[in-house]
Scaffold this active site. Structure first.
Site, PDB file in Angstrom:
ATOM      1  N   GLU A 142       0.813  -1.213   0.000  1.00  0.00           N
ATOM      2  CA  GLU A 142       0.000   0.000   0.000  1.00  0.00           C
ATOM      3  C   GLU A 142       0.850   1.268   0.000  1.00  0.00           C
ATOM      4  O   GLU A 142       0.489   2.252  -0.650  1.00  0.00           O
ATOM      5  CB  GLU A 142      -0.921   0.002   1.225  1.00  0.00           C
ATOM      6  CG  GLU A 142      -1.943   1.126   1.202  1.00  0.00           C
ATOM      7  CD  GLU A 142      -2.928   1.009   2.350  1.00  0.00           C
ATOM      8  OE1 GLU A 142      -4.100   1.351   2.145  1.00  0.00           O
ATOM      9  OE2 GLU A 142      -2.522   0.580   3.434  1.00  0.00           O
ATOM     10  N   ASP A 143       1.975   1.249   0.702  1.00  0.00           N
ATOM     11  CA  ASP A 143       2.749   2.475   0.924  1.00  0.00           C
ATOM     12  C   ASP A 143       4.040   2.561   0.121  1.00  0.00           C
ATOM     13  O   ASP A 143       4.708   3.597   0.148  1.00  0.00           O
ATOM     14  CB  ASP A 143       3.097   2.618   2.413  1.00  0.00           C
ATOM     15  CG  ASP A 143       1.855   2.762   3.280  1.00  0.00           C
ATOM     16  OD1 ASP A 143       0.807   3.148   2.734  1.00  0.00           O
ATOM     17  OD2 ASP A 143       1.931   2.477   4.489  1.00  0.00           O
TER      18      ASP A 143
END
Length: 712
Positions: free
Chosen positions: A75-76
């Site tokens: 996600e990051d």
């Protein structure tokens, strides 16, 4: 903790190959998060390392620890699932993807979205329980470092933690995480109460410790006479549990019932009962304050003996007595299944944790996400009552459940056919509230059936949904019967019967034309007005009848003339025609016209009782009426009757649902019956066509507690 210190902890229970795998995951995550920082200003890698440290204390397997390091990378970071799979394998990739999906769920949204997120979260969790274990550890570290966020965000996350993640930790048996999540949330949401309570506990700490030391000494001396070793110690009272007890029982801090808590840990189950005997010989037990969770474990597999006794100076003391293995399960719950590479499959754990199986079943049967959310919230929170079947099987229900809930807990059919219950050998009402240890026998009869009053009796969402589904099914069957009757009435105009017309060849053609697999569904569509009469009859009638000239044609010449933009009479637009008020047709409905001498043609829905009666008595006055166009922007008023189980907010839910569809409500009236009983709500709404109306009916029917929605 540095990674080197973390690595030393791994050597206590993992192999060299496992340690190498975890280290590779750490290095992968460290490189992926390079340059990223947390709100605290610390390097981002400190967060996955802290999450892995929490899981290390639970002695989780190598795959779980590796996934903990990587849980934020998809996600990051600029990382794909394929990258993780190539580097660390498919098992770890699946865990990371599962945690990523959980992270994407938000719970501060609209009710329906929140309910759907709950549904998805359960699916993700039950695919591999390690996903939720990682997520809980992630949430725990985020709560530990929550002070770096703004106040509004702190409160939102704390509410979410207290209402969702702490109960999930409890249901998964992870007591150590559950208590800390609750205390950290309590600190954020009720900061003043938390601070004051913490001070009060601190002020009494020395006094309490001195008292507990004396009790431990007395109990230890008494236990020395036994042939086995046991360990006794004071157990901490968590601030949130103290606060809850003060609020629920309206007590001051000094009045708390069991502020003193001690735990005895033995080697096995038999030793637990031996310790209990010594304890009760030493101190007087308080009546009604003994619970045997060893013989009857909680649904999260928690086992202990609980007994509250009158200790020295008259102070109540609550003892918990458990074996070492029971203590491990009480603290770590489902996480204990991955300790020491035990390797229990998710399917085996799903079988053990019956509440998850129940929710999975309810998830398949729930008509809406709202129903599922109600069931989930009922099942997450811990208050339970344990009862027995005649064969001695143990069943867990929510506190406050009644005998009828038990019948539905056994099986839906047992609930539907329930005619009475025996509790502890005596016949009792179905609404009798159950108590711990009750033995129940459900009496059934083939002719028995649910009553709508039952909806005000049952206390569990599971039973309520089952009863509602039964009534909705009955409504469906009534419509099927009505649809068949309508078709027979249409055919009777031509002096034909359904039995003679519906040959196997024509049945196949009709089902294929309307894309329905069975006749009962065809009848249902007819009753709902979703199948045009003329189109259906053109398939069923013999060619000689379907092409028969209209008997009413000569009468048309006697009618007043008026241009109509909406309706055509026998293909003509210059005949005075008006919509009948008895059945309120809307564009898309099948129509049948009736000639009223000197007044024009009244256009009825073809299933209108009035036109069906005229078809038998005055067939020569029937005339074909069709819509000039079925796509109209003009509003047409239609009346609906909603039959439902009355509850708080029912009418509001109905009106909000209609508003969300951008439908105008002209009139509303409702019968004033007692809550929990059947209520009738009449609605007059504006729609532009039958398809829009059908959408409204289906949408309203999906709401909880609504049995049926019909056109009037």
């Amino acid at each position: 903790m540095s990674f080197s210190s973390f690595k030393k902890g791994l050597s206590h229970y993992l192999t060299a190959d496992d340690i190498r795998l975890v280290e590779n995951a750490y290095l992968f995550a460290k490189n992926a998060h390079k340059g990223q920082t947390r709100c605290s200003g610390k390097p981002y890698i400190t967060h996955p390392l802290a999450v892995a440290e929490i899981l290390l204390t639970l002695e989780q397997d190598a795959a779980t620890l590796a996934a903990a390091f990587l849980h934020d990378t998809l996600e990051d970071c600029d990382v794909r699932a394929e990258d993780i799979a190539n580097e660390l394998g498919a098992e770890i990739t699946q865990l990371v993807e599962g945690v990523t999906k959980l992270t994407s769920f938000t719970f501060a949204s609209k009710f329906e979205e929140q309910a759907e997120n709950f549904r998805k979260m359960l699916l993700a969790m039950t695919s591999d329980f390690r996903i939720m274990i990682i997520k809980l550890a992630d949430r725990l570290h985020n709560m530990r470092t929550i002070s770096y966020l703004n106040v509004e965000k702190q409160r939102r996350i704390a509410r979410e933690t207290l209402s969702i993640f702490a109960p999930l930790a409890h249901r998964l048996g992870m007591g150590s995480l559950k208590w800390e999540l609750e205390d950290l949330s309590f600190q954020v949401l009720h900061h003043s109460a938390y601070t004051n309570l913490k001070k009060q506990v601190a002020l009494k700490r020395k006094e309490r410790e001195h008292y507990i030391d004396n009790v431990i000494q007395r109990v230890s001396t008494a236990l020395e006479n036994l042939s086995f070793h046991s360990h006794i110690y004071g157990r901490p009272k968590h601030l949130y549990s103290i606060y809850q007890k003060m609020q629920q029982q309206k007590l001051s801090f000094d009045e708390l019932f069991d502020i003193y808590g001690l735990r005895i840990v033995t080697e096995n189950k038999n030793q637990c009962y031996a310790c209990l005997g010594i304890l009760h010989a030493l101190f007087k037990p308080i009546d009604g304050r003994f619970k045997d969770y060893i013989a009857v474990p909680k649904s999260n597999h928690y086992q202990s003996l609980h007994s509250t006794v009158i200790g020295p100076e008259g102070h109540p003391i609550e003892f918990q007595i458990r074996s070492k293995s029971m203590h491990e399960v009480a603290e770590m719950g489902v996480a204990s299944h991955w300790r020491y590479k035990e390797g229990k499959s998710t399917e085996k754990i799903r079988h053990d944790f019956t509440w998850v199986k129940d929710l999975e079943q309810l998830q398949k049967e729930s008509p809406s996400a709202r129903d599922f959310l109600g069931a989930l919230k009922d099942d997450l929170f811990p208050k339970e009552v344990f009862v027995f079947s005649p064969k001695g099987d143990v069943f867990s229900l929510k506190e406050g459940a009644v005998a009828l809930d038990f019948a539905y807990r056994i099986h839906s059919d047992v609930g539907h056919r329930c005619k009475g219950v025996r509790i502890n050998g005596q016949i009792k009402p179905l609404g009798t509230v159950l108590c711990h240890g009750d033995r129940l026998e459900v009496m059934t009869a083939k002719v028995a059936a649910p009553k709508k009053a039952w909806l005000s009796i049952v206390q569990t969402r599971h039973a309520m949904v089952k009863i509602q589904q039964w009534f909705k099914k009955q409504g469906r069957e009534d419509l099927i019967v009505r649809g068949k009757e309508l078709l027979e009435e249409w055919l009777s105009f031509y002096r034909l019967s359904l039995k003679t017309v519906l040959t196997s060849e024509k049945e196949t053609a009709v089902l294929k034309e309307f894309s329905t697999p069975r006749l009962d569904q065809l009848y249902l569509l007819i009753a709902q007005g979703d199948i045009p009469k003329t189109r259906l009859l053109s398939l069923l009638l013999p060619d000689s009848l379907s092409s028969q000239p209209n008997l009413a044609t000569p009468l048309l010449n006697t009618l007043p003339k008026k241009q109509s933009a909406d309706l055509l009479v026998s293909g003509l637009s210059n005949i005075l025609v008006y919509l009948a008020r008895c059945c309120c047709p809307v564009p898309g409905d099948d129509l049948q016209g009736f000639i009223t001498i000197g007044k024009g043609v009244s256009a009825h829905r073809s299933d209108c009782p009035h036109i069906l009666a005229r078809a038998k008595s005055q067939p020569e006055r029937l005339v074909e009426v069709t819509w000039a166009q079925e796509d109209s922007c003009k509003p047409f008023s239609v009346r609906l009757l909603v039959i439902a189980n009355d509850r708080l907010g029912l009418l509001q839910d109905i009106l909000l649902k209609i508003r969300d569809m951008d439908i105008n409500v002209l009139k509303v009236s409702a019968s004033a019956l007692k809550r929990g009983q059947e209520t009738h709500i009449s609605l007059v709404i504006d729609v532009t066509n039958r398809y829009e109306l059908s959408g409204v009916i289906k949408c309203l029917t999906s709401l909880p507690d609504i049995y049926s929605v019909k056109r009037v």
